[in-house]
Design a protein around this motif. Structure first.
Motif, PDB file in Angstrom:
ATOM      1  N   ILE A  94       0.758  -1.203  -0.068  1.00 31.17           N
ATOM      2  CA  ILE A  94       0.128  -0.040  -0.070  1.00 31.17           C
ATOM      3  C   ILE A  94       0.808   1.182   0.099  1.00 31.17           C
ATOM      4  N   ASP A  95       2.074   1.057   0.527  1.00 25.00           N
ATOM      5  CA  ASP A  95       2.990   2.241   0.457  1.00 25.00           C
ATOM      6  C   ASP A  95       3.384   2.729  -0.854  1.00 25.00           C
ATOM      7  N   ILE A  96       3.740   1.719  -1.599  1.00 27.22           N
ATOM      8  CA  ILE A  96       4.085   1.949  -2.909  1.00 27.22           C
ATOM      9  C   ILE A  96       2.827   2.408  -3.921  1.00 27.22           C
ATOM     10  N   LEU A  97       1.567   1.887  -3.621  1.00 23.86           N
ATOM     11  CA  LEU A  97       0.397   2.354  -4.141  1.00 23.86           C
ATOM     12  C   LEU A  97       0.393   3.955  -3.971  1.00 23.86           C
ATOM     13  N   ALA A  98       0.567   4.285  -2.679  1.00 22.84           N
ATOM     14  CA  ALA A  98       0.554   5.821  -2.278  1.00 22.84           C
ATOM     15  C   ALA A  98       1.484   6.664  -2.862  1.00 22.84           C
ATOM     16  N   GLN A  99       2.846   5.986  -3.404  1.00 21.63           N
ATOM     17  CA  GLN A  99       3.923   6.719  -4.006  1.00 21.63           C
ATOM     18  C   GLN A  99       3.446   7.108  -5.267  1.00 21.63           C
ATOM     19  N   LEU A 100       2.897   5.755  -5.940  1.00 25.92           N
ATOM     20  CA  LEU A 100       2.354   6.035  -7.354  1.00 25.92           C
ATOM     21  C   LEU A 100       1.162   6.916  -7.624  1.00 25.92           C
ATOM     22  N   ILE A 101       0.333   7.014  -6.715  1.00 26.62           N
ATOM     23  CA  ILE A 101      -0.852   7.901  -6.724  1.00 26.62           C
ATOM     24  C   ILE A 101      -0.131   9.641  -6.460  1.00 26.62           C
ATOM     25  N   ALA A 102       0.720   9.579  -5.309  1.00 27.50           N
ATOM     26  CA  ALA A 102       1.181  10.896  -5.072  1.00 27.50           C
ATOM     27  C   ALA A 102       2.094  11.574  -6.339  1.00 27.50           C
ATOM     28  N   ASP A 103       2.781  10.596  -6.926  1.00 31.92           N
ATOM     29  CA  ASP A 103       3.617  10.913  -8.192  1.00 31.92           C
ATOM     30  C   ASP A 103       2.672  11.575  -9.110  1.00 31.92           C
ATOM     31  N   MET A 104       1.483  10.943  -9.547  1.00 33.60           N
ATOM     32  CA  MET A 104       0.672  11.156 -10.499  1.00 33.60           C
ATOM     33  C   MET A 104       0.017  12.737 -10.129  1.00 33.60           C
ATOM     34  N   MET A 105      -0.399  12.867  -8.656  1.00 37.67           N
ATOM     35  CA  MET A 105      -1.015  14.110  -8.415  1.00 37.67           C
ATOM     36  C   MET A 105      -0.005  15.203  -8.288  1.00 37.67           C
ATOM     37  N   GLU A 106       1.241  15.116  -7.900  1.00 41.81           N
ATOM     38  CA  GLU A 106       2.478  16.076  -7.785  1.00 41.81           C
ATOM     39  C   GLU A 106       2.294  16.489  -9.396  1.00 41.81           C
ATOM     40  N   ARG A 107       2.266  15.720 -10.355  1.00 36.41           N
ATOM     41  CA  ARG A 107       2.441  16.232 -11.761  1.00 36.41           C
ATOM     42  C   ARG A 107       1.126  17.036 -12.235  1.00 36.41           C
ATOM     43  N   LEU A 108      -0.058  16.418 -11.634  1.00 37.47           N
ATOM     44  CA  LEU A 108      -1.105  17.182 -12.178  1.00 37.47           C
ATOM     45  C   LEU A 108      -1.142  18.766 -11.149  1.00 37.47           C
ATOM     46  N   MET A 109      -0.732  18.648 -10.142  1.00 39.42           N
ATOM     47  CA  MET A 109      -0.670  19.893  -9.267  1.00 39.42           C
ATOM     48  C   MET A 109       0.338  20.904  -9.961  1.00 39.42           C
ATOM     49  N   ALA A 110       1.540  20.470 -10.459  1.00 36.68           N
ATOM     50  CA  ALA A 110       2.484  21.393 -10.972  1.00 36.68           C
ATOM     51  C   ALA A 110       2.012  22.015 -12.318  1.00 36.68           C
ATOM     52  N   HIS A 111       1.107  21.329 -13.037  1.00 34.19           N
ATOM     53  CA  HIS A 111       0.691  21.718 -14.406  1.00 34.19           C
ATOM     54  C   HIS A 111      -0.622  22.428 -13.866  1.00 34.19           C
ATOM     55  N   ASN A 112      -1.497  22.031 -13.051  1.00 36.67           N
ATOM     56  CA  ASN A 112      -2.685  22.956 -12.871  1.00 36.67           C
ATOM     57  C   ASN A 112      -2.625  24.190 -12.038  1.00 36.67           C
ATOM     58  N   ASP A 113      -1.335  24.365 -11.449  1.00 37.30           N
ATOM     59  CA  ASP A 113      -0.911  25.388 -10.636  1.00 37.30           C
ATOM     60  C   ASP A 113      -0.899  26.797 -11.519  1.00 37.30           C
TER      61      ASP A 113
END
Length: 254
Positions: A18-37
Motif C-alpha cells: 500500500i505504501d508503493i501504491l501511495a507513492q504511485l498516486i502521489a507521483d501522479m497528483m504532484e504532476r497534476l498539481m504542478a501543471h494545474n497550478d
C-alpha cells in the motif's frame, strides 16, 4: 552512472504494497498539481475544496498519514483518481491543484470508504487525520457527493487500468509490473503530457489522471454542468484570495 534498478510489482493492484501504491498516486497528483497550478484562478473556479494557501505537508506524506491512521483499502486510494476524472468531466472549472488536492483527497477517502468497505472510520477521525474541523469535512462530503452525482463505484477493471497506467507513467520509471513489458517511451509520453507549454489560448489546459495515458471514462456519456456566473460566495472568496496575496506581497522584504 547506471540507471536505478527496476522494482517489480505484482500484476493485480490488490497485491501491491500500500505504501508503493501511495507513492504511485502521489507521483501522479504532484504532476497534476504542478501543471494545474499554472492556471490563473478565477471566481467561478473556486470551490469549497480550495484552501487559502497550499498545506505544508506533501501529498505523499498526507496519503501516508491517512493510510497509517485509517487503515484505508487500496481500492479507496485508487478510486480517488476515478473521482477526479469524473468530477473534472462534469465540472470543467474544477482542477486538482495545490489548493484543492488535500481537501479533495480526505473527502474522497471518507466517501469511498463508506461506499466500498464494510468497516470504515467516523468523520471525526477522518477530519482529525485530515487536519480539518469535522464540520468542514461534513460540508466537503456533501459537496463531493453533489459534484460526483452519487456515482461512487466503478468496476474492478477500471481500477486495474488506473494501477497499470500509474506504473507505466511513473515519473522516475522505476517500477514495472511482473509479466508485462514496459517501453522506454512511457515515461517520456507522460512528461510530455504534463510539461507541455501554454495552450493557444495563453494558459495551460487542465489535465486529469486519465490524460496521462488513456481516457478511462467516456466524457460524452457524462452531463457537464452548464456554465454559470460566479456566486456571491465565490466572488467573496476570490476577493479574500486577492487580498491575502496583496498582504503577503506587502509583507515581503523589498
Amino acid at each position: 552512472m547506471e540507471p536505478p534498478a527496476r522494482v517489480e510489482l505484482p500484476a493485480a493492484f490488490e497485491d501491491v504494497e500500500i505504501d508503493i501504491l501511495a507513492q504511485l498516486i502521489a507521483d501522479m497528483m504532484e504532476r497534476l498539481m504542478a501543471h494545474n497550478d499554472q492556471i490563473p484562478l478565477s471566481p467561478e473556479s473556486l470551490t469549497r475544496f480550495h484552501s487559502r494557501s497550499a498545506p505544508g505537508i506533501s501529498i505523499l506524506d498526507y496519503l501516508r498519514r491517512i493510510v497509517k491512521f485509517t487503515n484505508v483499502e487500496r481500492a479507496c486510494l485508487l478510486i480517488t483518481l476515478h473521482y477526479i476524472d469524473q468530477i473534472c468531466a462534469r465540472t470543467p472549472p474544477f482542477t486538482l491543484s495545490s489548493l484543492t488536492c488535500h481537501r479533495f483527497v480526505i473527502a474522497s477517502i471518507a466517501v469511498s470508504s463508506k461506499a466500498l468497505c464494510d468497516a470504515f472510520c467516523t468523520n471525526s477521525l477522518y477530519a482529525k487525520v485530515g487536519g480539518i474541523p469535522v464540520g468542514e469535512l461534513n460540508l466537503l462530503e456533501r459537496e463531493f457527493l453533489r459534484m460526483i452525482e452519487w456515482h461512487l463505484t466503478c468496476t474492478r477493471e477500471i481500477l486495474q487500468d488506473y494501477y497499470v497506467n500509474l506504473v507505466r507513467t511513473h515519473s522516475a520509471g522505476r517500477y514495472i509490473i511482473v509479466g508485462t513489458t514496459s517501453g522506454s517511451s512511457a515515461s517520456s509520453d507522460s512528461e510530455m503530457d504534463y510539461e507541455s507549454g501554454p495552450s493557444r489560448a495563453g494558459s495551460p489546459t487542465p489535465v486529469r489522471p486519465g490524460d496521462a495515458s488513456i481516457i478511462l471514462i467516456d466524457a460524452a456519456t457524462l452531463a457537464p454542468e452548464s456554465p454559470r456566473p460566479p456566486t456571491v460566495e465565490q466572488n467573496m472568496a476570490f476577493a479574500a484570495f486577492q487580498q491575502a496575496g496583496r498582504q503577503a506581497g506587502s509583507a515581503s522584504p523589498a
